[in-house]
Design an enzyme around this catalytic site. Structure first.
Site, PDB file in Angstrom:
ATOM      1  N   ASP A  22       4.526   7.443  -2.084  1.00  0.00           N
ATOM      2  CA  ASP A  22       5.427   6.289  -1.987  1.00  0.00           C
ATOM      3  C   ASP A  22       6.229   6.310  -0.685  1.00  0.00           C
ATOM      4  O   ASP A  22       6.492   7.370  -0.129  1.00  0.00           O
ATOM      5  CB  ASP A  22       6.376   6.301  -3.199  1.00  0.00           C
ATOM      6  CG  ASP A  22       7.070   4.967  -3.392  1.00  0.00           C
ATOM      7  OD1 ASP A  22       6.604   3.949  -2.838  1.00  0.00           O
ATOM      8  OD2 ASP A  22       8.089   4.937  -4.106  1.00  0.00           O
ATOM      9  N   ASN A  70       1.048  -3.294  -8.847  1.00  0.00           N
ATOM     10  CA  ASN A  70       1.029  -3.639  -7.414  1.00  0.00           C
ATOM     11  C   ASN A  70       0.360  -4.991  -7.129  1.00  0.00           C
ATOM     12  O   ASN A  70       0.514  -5.538  -6.034  1.00  0.00           O
ATOM     13  CB  ASN A  70       0.352  -2.533  -6.589  1.00  0.00           C
ATOM     14  CG  ASN A  70       1.185  -1.269  -6.448  1.00  0.00           C
ATOM     15  OD1 ASN A  70       0.655  -0.165  -6.344  1.00  0.00           O
ATOM     16  ND2 ASN A  70       2.502  -1.399  -6.428  1.00  0.00           N
TER      17      ASN A  70
HETATM   18  C1  IPE Z   1       3.926   3.559  -7.242  1.00  0.00           C
HETATM   19  O1  IPE Z   1       4.710   3.115  -6.192  1.00  0.00           O
HETATM   20  C2  IPE Z   1       2.501   3.154  -7.026  1.00  0.00           C
HETATM   21  C3  IPE Z   1       1.795   3.836  -5.942  1.00  0.00           C
HETATM   22  C4  IPE Z   1       2.279   4.782  -5.181  1.00  0.00           C
HETATM   23  C5  IPE Z   1       0.441   3.393  -5.734  1.00  0.00           C
HETATM   24  P1  IPE Z   1       5.516   1.730  -6.255  1.00  0.00           P
HETATM   25  O2  IPE Z   1       6.214   1.606  -4.967  1.00  0.00           O
HETATM   26  O3  IPE Z   1       4.604   0.634  -6.640  1.00  0.00           O
HETATM   27  O4  IPE Z   1       6.538   2.011  -7.452  1.00  0.00           O
HETATM   28  P2  IPE Z   1       7.914   1.277  -7.799  1.00  0.00           P
HETATM   29  O5  IPE Z   1       7.625  -0.185  -7.877  1.00  0.00           O
HETATM   30  O6  IPE Z   1       8.879   1.576  -6.715  1.00  0.00           O
HETATM   31  O7  IPE Z   1       8.352   1.870  -9.110  1.00  0.00           O
HETATM   32  C1  IPE Z   2       3.334   3.226  -1.500  1.00  0.00           C
HETATM   33  O1  IPE Z   2       4.224   2.739  -0.534  1.00  0.00           O
HETATM   34  C2  IPE Z   2       1.972   2.585  -1.384  1.00  0.00           C
HETATM   35  C3  IPE Z   2       1.638   1.672  -2.486  1.00  0.00           C
HETATM   36  C4  IPE Z   2       2.395   1.383  -3.516  1.00  0.00           C
HETATM   37  C5  IPE Z   2       0.339   1.022  -2.411  1.00  0.00           C
HETATM   38  P1  IPE Z   2       5.070   1.429  -0.795  1.00  0.00           P
HETATM   39  O2  IPE Z   2       4.333   0.254  -0.265  1.00  0.00           O
HETATM   40  O3  IPE Z   2       5.479   1.316  -2.213  1.00  0.00           O
HETATM   41  O4  IPE Z   2       6.341   1.717   0.109  1.00  0.00           O
HETATM   42  P2  IPE Z   2       7.844   1.319  -0.221  1.00  0.00           P
HETATM   43  O5  IPE Z   2       8.187   1.933  -1.541  1.00  0.00           O
HETATM   44  O6  IPE Z   2       7.915  -0.168  -0.246  1.00  0.00           O
HETATM   45  O7  IPE Z   2       8.631   1.922   0.900  1.00  0.00           O
HETATM   46 MG    MG Z   3       7.086   1.964  -3.238  1.00  0.00          MG
END
Ligand code: IPE
Ligand code: IPE
Ligand code: MG
Length: 258
Positions: A22, A70
């Site tokens: 993340d 997502n």
């Molecule tokens: C979790 O991260 C999913 C992945 C890393 C693929 P998110 O960024 O989607 O999670 P939330 O929404 O902050 O809980």
């Molecule tokens: C994790 O990084 C990747 C996926 C969830 C696909 P994020 O895209 O959630 O990054 P933040 O949390 O917005 O910084």
């Molecule tokens: Mg994230």
């Protein structure tokens, strides 16, 4: 990833590491870059982390790449992510083969774009016979969705008389999860400072050790990974027993559900 060391150094008790990768978006925003740039850097970090895992002789690595939630992101970001996924599979299949890593997917891959499914299928086929290492990628994955899929499959077997609900126990039910045959994670790492699980492996992480790193995924390097491993080795896993019992005979898993 690199070739197996002739004398594996190993990391005792650490057989399976699961990672919630993340912070890609925030990494990019901090630098005034578009979010997709963060995802690009995140993808290239995967190779590095897999390499370290192999050096530590960690047999199973599970990566959370795309959740069922997502799909709620902007269409443009989703399509960039799918493009990157395709690129990752195309670029890395040969390396997985070279390093004898079996690829596995958990989630609902059938709902992914056809291009991704095709590359996925090729990579799964090319690596299916390897047994040394397993890279499990969670794609269109959600833990609650997984439980629903498992209950559905189990109910089907009950209605066909293949299983008897009177004999339902966890070892049997867990065979209906996407992760059947894969041991539960010993260590769950989440990067980016968030201290939540976000619907990831809720059943399988019942007794996993958790490590929350403040570092955004693209910056999560060798040192950070080794810190997580070090933290894991400082812990005493008790599985419901007392510390004294564990010192006398280390426990491996909760017997109560067996
Ligand atoms: C979790 O991260 C999913 C992945 C890393 C693929 P998110 O960024 O989607 O999670 P939330 O929404 O902050 O809980
Ligand atoms: C994790 O990084 C990747 C996926 C969830 C696909 P994020 O895209 O959630 O990054 P933040 O949390 O917005 O910084
Ligand atoms: Mg994230």
């Amino acid at each position: 990833m690199q070739d197996s060391p002739s004398q594996p150094t190993g990391s005792p008790g650490l057989n399976h590491v699961a990672i919630i990768m993340d912070g890609n978006g925030r990494w990019a925003r901090q630098r005034g870059l578009p979010r997709i740039e963060g995802h690009r850097r995140g993808v290239s970090n995967v190779r590095e982390v897999l390499k370290i895992a192999r050096e530590l002789n960690i047999k199973y690595v599970t990566l959370f790449a795309f959740s069922v939630e997502n799909w709620q992101r902007p269409a443009e970001e989703i399509s960039s992510l799918m493009g990157l996924l395709e690129f990752f599979l195309e670029r890395n299949t040969r390396e997985l083969v070279k390093n004898k890593v079996r690829l596995r997917v958990i989630g609902r891959p059938d709902d992914l774009p056809e291009g991704v499914q095709k590359k996925l299928h090729q990579a799964l086929e090319a690596t299916k016979d390897f047994q040394d290492y397993v890279l499990q990628v969670a794609l269109n994955y959600g833990s609650r969705t997984e439980v629903l899929d498992a209950v559905r499959a189990y109910s089907e077997d009950v209605s066909q008389g293949k299983v008897d609900p009177a004999h339902l126990d966890w070892p049997l039910f867990s065979r209906y999860l996407y992760t059947a045959d894969i041991p539960d994670p010993d260590l769950l790492i989440r990067t980016s400072g968030e201290t939540r699980i976000s619907n990831f492996l809720l059943m399988q992480c019942a007794y996993s050790e958790m490590f929350f790193s403040p570092v955004f995924w693209p910056d999560f390097d060798r040192k950070h990974f080794l810190d997580a491993v070090e933290s894991f080795h400082q812990r005493q896993r008790r599985f419901g027993k007392t510390g004294e019992q564990i010192k006398a005979a280390p426990a491996s898993e909760p017997a109560i559900n067996r």
